[in-house]
Motif scaffolding. Structure first.
Motif, mmCIF file in Angstrom:
data_model
loop_
_atom_site.group_PDB
_atom_site.id
_atom_site.type_symbol
_atom_site.label_atom_id
_atom_site.label_comp_id
_atom_site.label_asym_id
_atom_site.label_seq_id
_atom_site.Cartn_x
_atom_site.Cartn_y
_atom_site.Cartn_z
ATOM 1 N N THR A 79 -7.648 2.301 -0.452
ATOM 2 C CA THR A 79 -6.455 2.089 -1.218
ATOM 3 C C THR A 79 -6.082 0.872 -1.903
ATOM 4 O O THR A 79 -5.927 0.612 -2.884
ATOM 5 N N GLU A 80 -6.476 -0.264 -1.193
ATOM 6 C CA GLU A 80 -6.369 -1.445 -1.776
ATOM 7 C C GLU A 80 -7.365 -1.847 -3.005
ATOM 8 O O GLU A 80 -6.952 -2.451 -3.680
ATOM 9 N N SER A 138 -7.479 9.996 -1.651
ATOM 10 C CA SER A 138 -7.438 10.734 -0.500
ATOM 11 C C SER A 138 -7.619 12.071 -0.155
ATOM 12 O O SER A 138 -8.370 12.427 0.807
ATOM 13 N N ILE A 165 -4.400 7.083 -6.243
ATOM 14 C CA ILE A 165 -4.674 7.094 -4.683
ATOM 15 C C ILE A 165 -4.593 8.454 -4.079
ATOM 16 O O ILE A 165 -5.175 8.781 -3.056
ATOM 17 N N GLY A 181 -1.677 5.802 0.330
ATOM 18 C CA GLY A 181 -3.005 6.447 0.471
ATOM 19 C C GLY A 181 -3.112 7.146 1.658
ATOM 20 O O GLY A 181 -3.921 8.206 2.067
ATOM 21 N N PHE A 182 -2.097 7.093 2.691
ATOM 22 C CA PHE A 182 -1.935 7.626 3.982
ATOM 23 C C PHE A 182 -1.688 9.289 3.796
ATOM 24 O O PHE A 182 -0.347 9.350 3.111
ATOM 25 N N ASN A 205 -10.186 -0.136 8.307
ATOM 26 C CA ASN A 205 -11.617 -0.144 7.717
ATOM 27 C C ASN A 205 -12.024 -1.278 8.337
ATOM 28 O O ASN A 205 -13.319 -1.359 8.720
ATOM 29 N N ARG A 251 -0.032 -3.183 6.297
ATOM 30 C CA ARG A 251 0.829 -1.868 5.918
ATOM 31 C C ARG A 251 -0.188 -0.635 5.621
ATOM 32 O O ARG A 251 0.429 0.364 5.914
ATOM 33 N N THR A 252 -1.181 -0.675 5.710
ATOM 34 C CA THR A 252 -1.942 0.260 5.348
ATOM 35 C C THR A 252 -2.330 1.119 6.965
ATOM 36 O O THR A 252 -2.934 2.043 7.006
ATOM 37 N N ASP A 255 -10.213 -7.014 7.074
ATOM 38 C CA ASP A 255 -9.414 -7.503 5.779
ATOM 39 C C ASP A 255 -8.457 -6.455 5.180
ATOM 40 O O ASP A 255 -7.864 -6.976 4.217
ATOM 41 N N SER A 256 -8.218 -5.458 5.881
ATOM 42 C CA SER A 256 -7.169 -4.445 5.483
ATOM 43 C C SER A 256 -5.788 -4.973 5.547
ATOM 44 O O SER A 256 -5.565 -5.486 6.666
ATOM 45 N N ALA A 257 -5.001 -4.726 4.714
ATOM 46 C CA ALA A 257 -3.472 -5.194 4.903
ATOM 47 C C ALA A 257 -3.144 -4.237 6.054
ATOM 48 O O ALA A 257 -3.299 -3.138 6.152
#
Lengths: 532, 364
Positions: free
Chosen positions: B10-11, B354, B350, A30-31, A408, A415-416, A411-413
């Motif tokens: 995204t998650e 975005s 996604i 999503g980046f 965010n 990798r994001t 709890d965000s991973a």
């Protein structure tokens, strides 16, 4: 030569050879790496592509080289719209890329590496080594860049590997070269050589995109620059119209003080003592040879070395990741040779590993989980094996705030997050445990100026506020010179120089020792071992 | 005040797609099942309905579903623990079998008081199960051997060694078939509410809660997940990677072994298996289906037990072979295991999200 290469040849020097229009690239996480980016390149120019890490420079070049597919936008080559599906495709259009991390097969020879993808064949099936060597020699001679076609790539220095990469692209017919941070791993002397080569290529009508963080290099080498920020094009300018500080401001969108001011160190007792430390790699080759030094409380000792001269092994020996084979290491008087990493960490040692993504974090775990990795068993955060979630949540919120991690929530991973924010997570964990000894490797490698600045200041404040003994490994010489109080130079696993005052040093002087051109006398080096 | 559309990160999209992927996989498998039934059956609609809702038609079948779930809960939890720690240890089948044998060995001893006898039998099963799954873990930590291979082989060692004990010292010559001596009444698990379901169900539920608590709330669970997601990171952080892997393997084996014990003591009066029971393999399937999440495992287990019960019913009421249902199971797993399945759709979602975020930020 295909039709397209001919068209590229026909473009006259100084007119537009390539344009990328309204490029948008969104990654699977999503980046948004590129948003409506516009970029153009003239024939026979060196075009600097600058921006903080995460600004989208590498992504843009990957789109151009066919590694990534853009969600939107188009690419025009010699005025004609083209679609570039993969790197082979890109090479057919005369576009070649040299990556930041070399894409070479270490166990193959230079010639074998260079013809990879267009291997000459004889008797239908077998690899024609002679033709390969012949092609390599021709292209090497043609561009005046000598290489040994028979040498194994693993035996080459970083500078030579890069030369092989560039020659490989030229051999495959590239007319437009994309260089992603080509000087990141080079010594000042190697950088000079590279610049001469690039200027020669430019004069022959090649067009070059030069990605770099180092503004002085961009200023010296490039004809024009394009600045990217947060995935957007900020401006394209002639280099003569901007100063280094202009570029820097355009990159970050605000004023950044590159020079870090710090008081003189007040070193106290020795915290880390390294004695006769010797190490061998998996091939039995000596990578550290009888290394002796001390790091004192309230002092930042920098280690300068070209990649592969024993610094990685040294860092891993001291942090317990690698087993110490010969010699001894002690922290606050406790010998750590046979200790587990947890016992070393419990001596108030913090470790920032050079390999951020593979070692310093677990990318699929949350920010919060990563932040407590070194302390989840401490009584503040768990009780008879049960985690105290409220305390962990509170720590995570505090640290995210203190270190300005853009996420965010906890709890965000990981990798994001962007590279700079991932390193902030690492720093937040390692710097917040009140370390008495901090072993920090490549703290700002490949991260944006804002994050780098924060991390450097935090290191200095640890020294000043907690009297932390800091051992700093950095390939960024300007960083090393600006933060370190004293500096050791490692060459082929041996200490070849010790400077007790980093202020008097320049990158050029360091470079001479790093390359092994100069070496201090025994007694000069011995000063690094304190008597206290 | 303008209310902005609900912002997803995204998650959230990723987890939504995990659910979509799972349901789509099940739907596709059912369509394929229907097509296969259409080919082999002379009453396709009836048979397909039996497959879909057969077990719901009478309470006896529903009890069968629950009864079938009990052993699968143990093996699925065992497998999900080792998988969470990054160990592809498939020894649950052997642990289950050997656990049953060990429980039998204790259960046939006369003269032990009732409750204690059950506890000792189950404990014996658990310890032997630990050994079966622990050995591949030990081999991995000491010799860097490939766990999937060693644990597969350990299953055969457990099976044949177990059969040796059942067919020799434990064999009841008067039984008239190949089975062990009868369990002492003091070792047999009682039934819940006079049904066919044994108190093993309660043990299974406790194990599920225990596993969920262990993974999410304890330091040990933290270590397991750190080791599973990045062993280099775990080591650098000060976690003893080898010890963690070994402990998880032993624990998983213990749960698998307890499962075997509970199954034989809860449903039979003597040990009568003559080969693998498939509970370990089914447990693997459930663990994959539920992505090693103990909270989802009861759901996955019920699903599998349900379609297995359907298959049994179909077998009785039609000419459809039970193998067909096994194929349907396999198809579901193949689609769920295919990580790239529906990926491009996910990526589009996604990208769209975005882009709408960009628009919103532009508005602000």
């Amino acid at each position: 030569m295909n039709e397209f290469l001919r068209k590229i040849e026909d473009v006259s020097i100084g007119s537009e050879i390539l344009s990328m229009n309204d490029i948008t690239k969104i990654y699977p996480n999503g980046f948004i790496a590129n948003e409506d980016v516009n970029f153009n390149l003239k024939k026979g120019e060196i075009h600097g592509l600058v921006g903080e890490n995460g600004a989208g420079k590498t992504t843009l070049m990957k789109v151009l080289f066919g590694i990534e597919t853009a969600e939107n936008g188009n690419i025009k080559l010699a005025g004609e719209k083209v679609s570039i599906a993969n790197p082979i495709n890109a090479l057919e259009y005369g576009i070649g890329m040299v990556h930041q991390h070399f894409m070479l097969v270490e166990s193959l020879s230079v010639a074998e590496n260079m013809v990879l993808g267009q291997e000459p064949v004889k008797n239908i099936l077998s690899f024609d080594k002679d033709t390969a060597v012949d092609r390599v020699q021709k292209v090497s001679k043609r561009f005046g860049l000598p290489v040994d076609p028979y040498a194994k790539v693993r035996d080459l220095s970083v500078g030579f590997k890069q030369r092989v990469e560039i020659l490989k692209m030229l051999l495959h017919g590239a007319k437009i070269l994309l260089l992603d941070e080509p000087t990141a791993l080079l010594t000042p002397q190697e950088t000079e050589e590279l610049f001469d080569q690039l200027i020669d290529l430019k004069n022959e009508g090649y067009s070059i995109v030069f990605i770099s963080h180092k503004l002085n290099e961009v200023k010296r080498l490039c004809n024009r620059i394009t600045v990217l920020r947060d995935g957007k094009t900020i401006v394209t300018k002639k280099i003569d119209d901007v100063t280094e500080s202009d570029i820097s401001n355009l990159m970050v969108g605000r004023n950044v003080d590159i020079n870090i001011e710090k008081d003189k160190a007040k070193p106290m007792q020795s915290i880390l003592k390294v004695r006769e430390l010797t190490d061998f790699n998996s091939f039995g080759k000596k990578v550290l040879n009888k290394v002796n030094f001390d790091v004192r409380a309230g002092e930042i000792l920098g280690i300068a070395a070209i990649e592969g001269n024993g610094q990685s092994e040294l860092a891993d020996n001291l942090s317990g990741i690698r087993t110490i084979k010969e010699g001894s290491v002690s922290v606050k008087g406790t010998k750590i040779n046979d200790l587990d990493i947890i016992d070393i960490r419990n001596l108030n040692v913090s470790i920032v590993h050079e390999d951020r993504m593979t070692t310093s974090v677990a990318v699929n775990q949350s920010v919060k989980t990563n932040l407590i990795a070194d302390r989840f068993e401490k009584e503040d955060f768990s009780n008879i094996g049960v985690l105290k979630n409220n305390e962990i949540e509170k720590l995570s919120i505090d640290l995210i705030q203190e270190f300005g991690v853009k996420t965010n929530d906890g709890d965000s991973a990981v990798r994001t997050l962007s590279g700079g924010n991932i390193q902030k997570v690492v720093a937040a964990r390692e710097f917040s445990s009140n370390p008495e000894l901090l072993i920090v490797s490549q703290p700002t490698r490949g991260i944006d100026i804002g994050a780098a600045d924060l991390i450097r200041r935090k290191i200095i404040s640890l020294r000043d506020e907690l009297n932390t003994a800091v051992l700093l490994f950095s390939a960024d010489l300007s960083e090393l010179l600006s933060i370190s109080d004293s500096i050791i130079v490692l060459y082929e696993g041996e200490i070849v120089a010790y400077f007790d005052n980093a202020e008097d040093l320049t990158e050029v002087i360091l470079g001479e020792y790093m390359l092994g051109i100069k070496k201090q006398t025994e007694s000069e080096i011995k000063r690094v071992v304190s008597n206290g | 005040m303008v209310k902005l559309p609900r912002q997803r990160n995204t998650e959230q999209i990723e987890s939504r797609f995990t659910i979509i992927r799972t349901t789509t996989a099940i739907l596709i498998a059912l369509v394929i099942a229907f097509l296969l039934i259409l080919v082999v059956s002379d009453q396709p609609i009836t048979d397909f309905l039996t497959l879909l809702v057969g077990p719901l038609r009478n309470s006896s079948s529903m009890i069968t579903v629950i009864s079938k779930s009990v052993p699968l809960l143990f093996t699925a939890i065992a497998i999900s623990l080792v998988y969470s720690a990054g160990q592809i240890n498939i020894g649950a089948e052997g642990a289950f079998f050997a656990g049953g044998v060990a429980a039998t060995a204790v259960a046939v001893i006369p003269g032990i008081p009732p409750v204690i006898h059950v506890i000792l039998s189950i404990l014996a099963g658990g310890i032997v199960g630990s050994i079966v799954m622990g050995i591949p873990g030990l081999l991995y930590t000491k010799f860097d051997s490939v766990t999937i291979v060693t644990s597969l082989m350990m299953n055969y060692v457990a099976l044949h060694l177990g059969l040796y004990f059942i067919l020799n010292p434990l064999r009841d010559p008067s039984a008239g078939f190949e089975g062990s001596y009868a369990f002492q009444p003091s070792a047999i698990l009682s039934k819940l509410f006079n049904s066919r379901i044994s108190t093993g169900l309660i043990i299974a539920i406790v194990v599920v809660f225990f596993a969920a608590f262990l993974i999410n709330k304890t330091t040990f669970g933290y270590k397991m997940q750190a080791v599973g997601s990045n062993p280099r990171f775990a080591n650098y952080s000060g976690i003893n990677v080898e010890k963690t892997i070994l402990s998880v393997s032993l624990l998983a084996g213990m749960i698998g072994g307890i499962g075997g014990s509970v199954e034989v003591l809860g449903n039979y009066n003597r040990f009568m298996y003559s080969g693998f029971t498939n509970h370990g393999w089914d447990g693997m399937m459930i663990a994959v289906l539920c992505r090693n999440n103990p909270k989802l495992i009861p759901l996955g287990t019920l699903f599998l037990a349900y379609i297995q019960t359907s298959a049994d019913t179909l077998n009785l009421t039609s000419n459809i072979p039970p193998e067909l249902i096994e194929m349907v199971q396999a198809i579901i797993i193949i689609f769920i295991a295919a990580k790239e399945f529906l990926k491009s759709w996910e990526h589009k979602a996604i990208v769209k999200n975005s882009q709408s975020r960009l628009v919103e930020e532009g508005v602000k």
